[in-house]
Structure formats: structure tokens, C-alpha cells
Design a protein around this motif. Structure first.
Motif, PDB file in Angstrom:
ATOM      1  N   SER A   1     -14.588  50.221 -50.925  1.00 35.43           N
ATOM      2  CA  SER A   1     -15.036  48.780 -51.218  1.00 35.43           C
ATOM      3  C   SER A   1     -16.118  49.052 -52.139  1.00 35.43           C
ATOM      4  CB  SER A   1     -15.710  48.285 -49.760  1.00 35.43           C
ATOM      5  OG  SER A   1     -16.537  48.982 -48.956  1.00 35.43           O
ATOM      6  N   GLY A   2     -16.727  48.157 -52.975  1.00 35.69           N
ATOM      7  CA  GLY A   2     -17.764  48.312 -53.801  1.00 35.69           C
ATOM      8  C   GLY A   2     -18.012  47.203 -54.549  1.00 35.69           C
ATOM      9  N   ARG A   3     -19.142  47.224 -55.704  1.00 32.40           N
ATOM     10  CA  ARG A   3     -19.368  46.154 -56.474  1.00 32.40           C
ATOM     11  C   ARG A   3     -19.205  46.559 -57.824  1.00 32.40           C
ATOM     12  NH1 ARG A   3     -25.389  45.393 -55.296  1.00 32.40           N
ATOM     13  NH2 ARG A   3     -25.285  43.233 -55.051  1.00 32.40           N
ATOM     14  N   LEU A   4     -18.879  45.409 -58.570  1.00 31.54           N
ATOM     15  CA  LEU A   4     -18.516  45.858 -60.131  1.00 31.54           C
ATOM     16  C   LEU A   4     -19.052  44.969 -60.957  1.00 31.54           C
ATOM     17  CD1 LEU A   4     -15.047  46.619 -61.572  1.00 31.54           C
ATOM     18  CD2 LEU A   4     -16.274  44.794 -62.548  1.00 31.54           C
TER      19      LEU A   4
ATOM     20  N   LEU B   1     -21.657  39.260 -60.199  1.00 30.57           N
ATOM     21  CA  LEU B   1     -21.185  40.306 -59.438  1.00 30.57           C
ATOM     22  C   LEU B   1     -19.818  40.179 -58.833  1.00 30.57           C
ATOM     23  CD1 LEU B   1     -22.324  43.020 -58.358  1.00 30.57           C
ATOM     24  CD2 LEU B   1     -23.197  41.540 -56.138  1.00 30.57           C
ATOM     25  N   VAL B   2     -19.011  41.259 -58.849  1.00 39.35           N
ATOM     26  CA  VAL B   2     -17.573  41.265 -58.365  1.00 39.35           C
ATOM     27  C   VAL B   2     -17.956  42.216 -57.281  1.00 39.35           C
ATOM     28  CG1 VAL B   2     -15.413  41.820 -58.660  1.00 39.35           C
ATOM     29  CG2 VAL B   2     -16.702  40.808 -60.659  1.00 39.35           C
ATOM     30  N   GLU B   3     -17.373  41.647 -55.944  1.00 36.83           N
ATOM     31  CA  GLU B   3     -17.314  42.477 -54.644  1.00 36.83           C
ATOM     32  C   GLU B   3     -16.055  42.716 -54.295  1.00 36.83           C
ATOM     33  OE1 GLU B   3     -21.508  41.029 -52.801  1.00 36.83           O
ATOM     34  OE2 GLU B   3     -19.946  39.509 -52.784  1.00 36.83           O
ATOM     35  N   LEU B   4     -15.530  43.758 -53.942  1.00 35.03           N
ATOM     36  CA  LEU B   4     -14.123  44.122 -53.627  1.00 35.03           C
ATOM     37  C   LEU B   4     -14.174  45.176 -52.375  1.00 35.03           C
ATOM     38  CD1 LEU B   4     -13.310  45.328 -57.152  1.00 35.03           C
ATOM     39  CD2 LEU B   4     -12.473  43.311 -56.128  1.00 35.03           C
TER      40      LEU B   4
END
Length: 271
Positions: free
Chosen positions: A58-61, A100-103
Motif C-alpha cells: 500500500s502507498g501513495r503516488l 494524491l493517489v492512494e492505493l
């Protein structure tokens, strides 16, 4: 595709740049997640890069814009900078405002979470789409920089390059602006999907990009159109030449016939 050694599905993340300028994507893995193999790179207009995603990641892009390297070798960006002076963010968070993209790709189940958030402002239009056609895409597709309220704009060379989100409590000016412009991203709602492949697209509906694509299409249509026109002209010219030749041929025949008639009508002298 199943990894038989671990029993987990392998996943990929494709990052595509449809902006008319270079974007430097950056990725920050959450605590406890294995880092992606590449967390900082440049994407030229029209280019893509596919990254393998570790299990239970999981993370941010986000995308960084207007980046450069000075004479000392320091790397910096006007929007989305990590403050590390290098292309790799090395675990550092971005400096707002950024889209912000969060996955969250859960390794213990097949259900993944993804969203696009404007909690930290906006700098790029972004779309996240699973390749599974049954799942919904999400994002903020409009370029909000130009429409951003003056007091929230980040200006560089007299041009708006980002839009701040200054809200600490609801409601406030930036909250209302983002909610009206991009409700999905403003609501910070996660979408779910079991797809193994996802695409993050910067500037997914860029007018300049569409204009270039339409220009290519128009060029192709023009070739077909001009080819058709030339074919019609060729047929017309061929018909005209045929008529001219036919008339000349008939005229020659008439002259020949007239000469023959005069010869036949000559009266022989009496003998």
C-alpha cells in the motif's frame, strides 16, 4: 496470474503521462510495505512505465511538475517536491499542493482499494482505472489550476501550476471549490476491485493531447478525402479525353466520307 510460491496474485501498476509536458511520478510506500522497485523517474509526454507491485503493498503516488537540476546537481520540482534534492523521494512525503493517489493492495484477499484525493490540494488531473471492465475508474479529470480561486493559486511565471487546499474545518473556500469541481476526489471515498492491473493516467483528458490526436485523425481523413477527389478528377479527365478523341475520330470519318462522295459523283466524259 498466480505466484505458486506464495499463493498470491501478482499485480502491476502502469503510470501513463498524457500531459503535454514531462511529469516525474513519485511513490511512497506505507510502513510495513515492501518498496516498489522504482519510486522516482521521468515520464515524457505520451510515455508509460509499468511497475510490478509487491504482495500486501500500500502507498501513495503523485506527479511532480516543472522539475529541474541546478548547477550543483540538486533536483527540485515546483509542485510535488519531496525535499530530498534527488529524483528518488527516499521515503519522504510530498510538499502540497498535490493531487494524491492512494492505493492499498491487500495481500490476504483479492480486494484492492484505490482513490484520488484532493485533501492536499491539486496540481495535476489524474485518473485511476482497473483493467477489469467490471470495476469503476475514479479521479479528478478536470484541470483545476486555471479555475482555482486567486488566493489559492500557486503561480510560476505568471501561470497557475497548482491549487492549494487550505481547509482545516468544513466548510471553507477551497473545500467548496474542490467539491464542486471533483466530487469523487473531494469525498475521499475508496473504490474496490479485485483486478490485478491498474493504470494511473496524468492529464487523462488533456485538451492539447486530444487536439494532437484529432490532428492525426484529421490528417488520415484528409488523405482519404484527397485520394477520393483525385480519383473523381481522373475519371472526369478520362471522360473528357474520350469525348475529344471521339469527336476527332468522327470528324476524320466525315472528311473521309465527304471526299469519297465527291469522287463517286464525278461525271465521266462522253465517249
Amino acid at each position: 496470474m498466480v505466484n505458486c510460491a506464495t499463493g498470491l496474485h501478482s499485480r502491476t501498476l502502469t503510470i501513463t503521462n498524457k500531459c503535454t509536458y514531462t511529469v516525474w511520478p513519485a511513490v511512497l510506500s506505507a510502513a510495513g510495505s515492501s518498496p516498489l522497485p522504482t519510486t522516482g523517474f521521468a515520464l515524457l509526454p505520451g510515455n508509460s512505465n509499468t511497475l510490478p507491485v509487491p504482495p500486501a503493498w500500500s502507498g501513495r503516488l503523485w506527479g511532480r511538475t516543472l522539475c529541474s537540476i541546478d548547477i550543483t546537481g540538486k533536483f527540485s520540482c515546483v509542485t510535488g517536491d519531496c525535499g530530498k534534492s534527488t529524483v528518488e523521494c527516499a521515503g519522504a512525503n510530498p510538499t502540497p499542493p498535490i493531487t494524491l493517489v492512494e492505493l492499498d493492495f491487500n495481500g490476504t484477499s483479492q480486494m484492492n482499494l484505490y482513490d484520488v484525493s484532493l485533501v492536499e490540494g491539486f496540481n495535476l488531473a489524474v485518473r485511476v482505472a482497473p483493467t477489469d471492465g467490471k470495476c469503476l475508474a475514479t479521479g479528478c479529470l478536470a484541470d483545476l489550476n486555471a479555475a482555482c480561486p486567486t488566493e489559492l493559486k500557486v503561480i510560476r511565471d505568471e501561470e497557475a501550476v497548482a491549487c492549494k487546499n487550505t481547509c482545516q474545518t468544513e466548510p471553507c473556500l477551497s473545500s467548496q471549490f474542490f467539491k464542486t469541481a471533483c466530487s469523487d476526489a473531494h469525498d475521499h471515498a475508496f473504490f474496490t476491485c479485485s483486478s490485478s492491473h491498474y493504470t494511473v493516467t496524468f492529464c487523462p483528458t488533456s485538451k492539447s493531447w486530444r487536439k494532437a490526436e484529432k490532428k492525426k485523425e484529421a490528417s488520415g481523413r484528409n488523405v482519404v478525402k484527397y485520394t477520393g477527389v483525385l480519383a473523381v478528377i481522373s475519371v472526369i479527365c478520362g471522360f473528357i479525353i474520350f469525348r475529344i478523341r471521339l469527336r476527332l475520330s468522327n470528324r476524320d470519318w466525315e472528311i473521309s466520307l465527304s471526299a469519297g462522295t465527291r469522287a463517286d459523283c464525278t461525271i465521266a466524259p462522253n465517249t
